[in-house]
Motif scaffolding. Structure first.
Motif, PDB file in Angstrom:
ATOM      1  N   GLU A  63      21.001  37.605   4.279  1.00  0.00           N
ATOM      2  CA  GLU A  63      20.034  36.655   3.721  1.00  0.00           C
ATOM      3  C   GLU A  63      20.146  35.286   3.487  1.00  0.00           C
ATOM      4  OE1 GLU A  63      17.856  36.485  -0.769  1.00  0.00           O
ATOM      5  OE2 GLU A  63      19.332  37.904  -0.502  1.00  0.00           O
ATOM      6  N   TRP A  68       9.152  31.489   1.236  1.00  0.00           N
ATOM      7  CA  TRP A  68      10.147  32.524   0.995  1.00  0.00           C
ATOM      8  C   TRP A  68      10.249  33.492  -0.009  1.00  0.00           C
ATOM      9  CZ3 TRP A  68      14.539  33.341   3.933  1.00  0.00           C
ATOM     10  CH2 TRP A  68      15.483  34.316   3.511  1.00  0.00           C
ATOM     11  N   GLU A  69       9.902  33.043  -1.156  1.00  0.00           N
ATOM     12  CA  GLU A  69       9.416  33.846  -2.187  1.00  0.00           C
ATOM     13  C   GLU A  69       8.412  34.856  -1.951  1.00  0.00           C
ATOM     14  OE1 GLU A  69       8.958  33.812  -6.923  1.00  0.00           O
ATOM     15  OE2 GLU A  69       9.436  31.898  -6.044  1.00  0.00           O
ATOM     16  N   LYS A  70       7.204  34.321  -1.341  1.00  0.00           N
ATOM     17  CA  LYS A  70       5.911  35.647  -1.258  1.00  0.00           C
ATOM     18  C   LYS A  70       6.544  36.348   0.257  1.00  0.00           C
ATOM     19  CE  LYS A  70       3.286  33.776  -3.836  1.00  0.00           C
ATOM     20  NZ  LYS A  70       2.701  34.718  -4.964  1.00  0.00           N
ATOM     21  N   ALA A  71       7.464  35.897   0.966  1.00  0.00           N
ATOM     22  CA  ALA A  71       7.508  36.470   2.186  1.00  0.00           C
ATOM     23  C   ALA A  71       8.719  37.861   1.826  1.00  0.00           C
ATOM     24  CB  ALA A  71       8.202  36.172   3.219  1.00  0.00           C
ATOM     25  N   THR A  72       9.710  37.382   0.850  1.00  0.00           N
ATOM     26  CA  THR A  72      10.715  38.366   0.478  1.00  0.00           C
ATOM     27  C   THR A  72      10.696  39.055  -0.782  1.00  0.00           C
ATOM     28  OG1 THR A  72      12.216  36.510  -0.410  1.00  0.00           O
ATOM     29  CG2 THR A  72      12.554  37.037   1.910  1.00  0.00           C
ATOM     30  N   GLY A  73       9.830  38.352  -1.646  1.00  0.00           N
ATOM     31  CA  GLY A  73       9.657  38.778  -2.875  1.00  0.00           C
ATOM     32  C   GLY A  73      10.818  38.305  -3.934  1.00  0.00           C
ATOM     33  N   LYS A  74      11.712  37.639  -3.528  1.00  0.00           N
ATOM     34  CA  LYS A  74      12.963  37.075  -4.233  1.00  0.00           C
ATOM     35  C   LYS A  74      12.800  35.610  -4.209  1.00  0.00           C
ATOM     36  CE  LYS A  74      16.017  40.338  -1.790  1.00  0.00           C
ATOM     37  NZ  LYS A  74      17.287  40.243  -1.189  1.00  0.00           N
ATOM     38  N   LYS A  75      13.256  35.047  -5.310  1.00  0.00           N
ATOM     39  CA  LYS A  75      13.534  33.696  -5.385  1.00  0.00           C
ATOM     40  C   LYS A  75      14.581  33.212  -4.539  1.00  0.00           C
ATOM     41  CE  LYS A  75      12.175  32.185 -10.008  1.00  0.00           C
ATOM     42  NZ  LYS A  75      10.676  31.624  -9.694  1.00  0.00           N
TER      43      LYS A  75
END
Length: 105
Positions: A66, A45-52
């Motif tokens: 989200e 999720w973090e890699k795909a969205t750039g968010k924690k």
């Protein structure tokens, strides 16, 4: 119909309830898979969205879209992982039990 199935299972030596050893092993597999899949999915999720990943999908600090997307990804991902690993573990368990029967027979 249920009586026929029950009788057939009894004839084949298949119990209706899983044995206690499998319950313990299955529970441990479930815990380990749940922990590992949550970590992997959070990382993805973090890699795909750039968010924690959201700490809580119920939080009003994140958007509804989200929150729903996160819930879908986590729910599907964890359930698919659980199904695949439980089936693989059950198959392996059955082969071990069959091998143990062959040795003792």
């Amino acid at each position: 119909m249920a009586d026929i199935t029950r009788d057939a299972r009894r004839e084949l030596g298949v119990s209706e309830k899983p044995d206690m050893q499998w319950r313990i092993v299955g529970g441990l597999v479930g815990l380990a898979v749940g922990f590992a899949s949550r970590k992997v999915l959070s990382f993805a999720w973090e890699k795909a969205t750039g968010k924690k990943p959201p700490a809580s999908a119920d939080s009003l600090e994140i958007g509804l879209g989200e929150a729903i997307a996160y819930a879908v990804v986590m729910g599907l991902g964890m359930e698919i992982t659980r199904i695949v690993t439980t089936r693989a573990a059950a198959k392996k368990w059955r082969s071990w039990k069959d091998a143990a029967k062959d040795i003792t027979a």
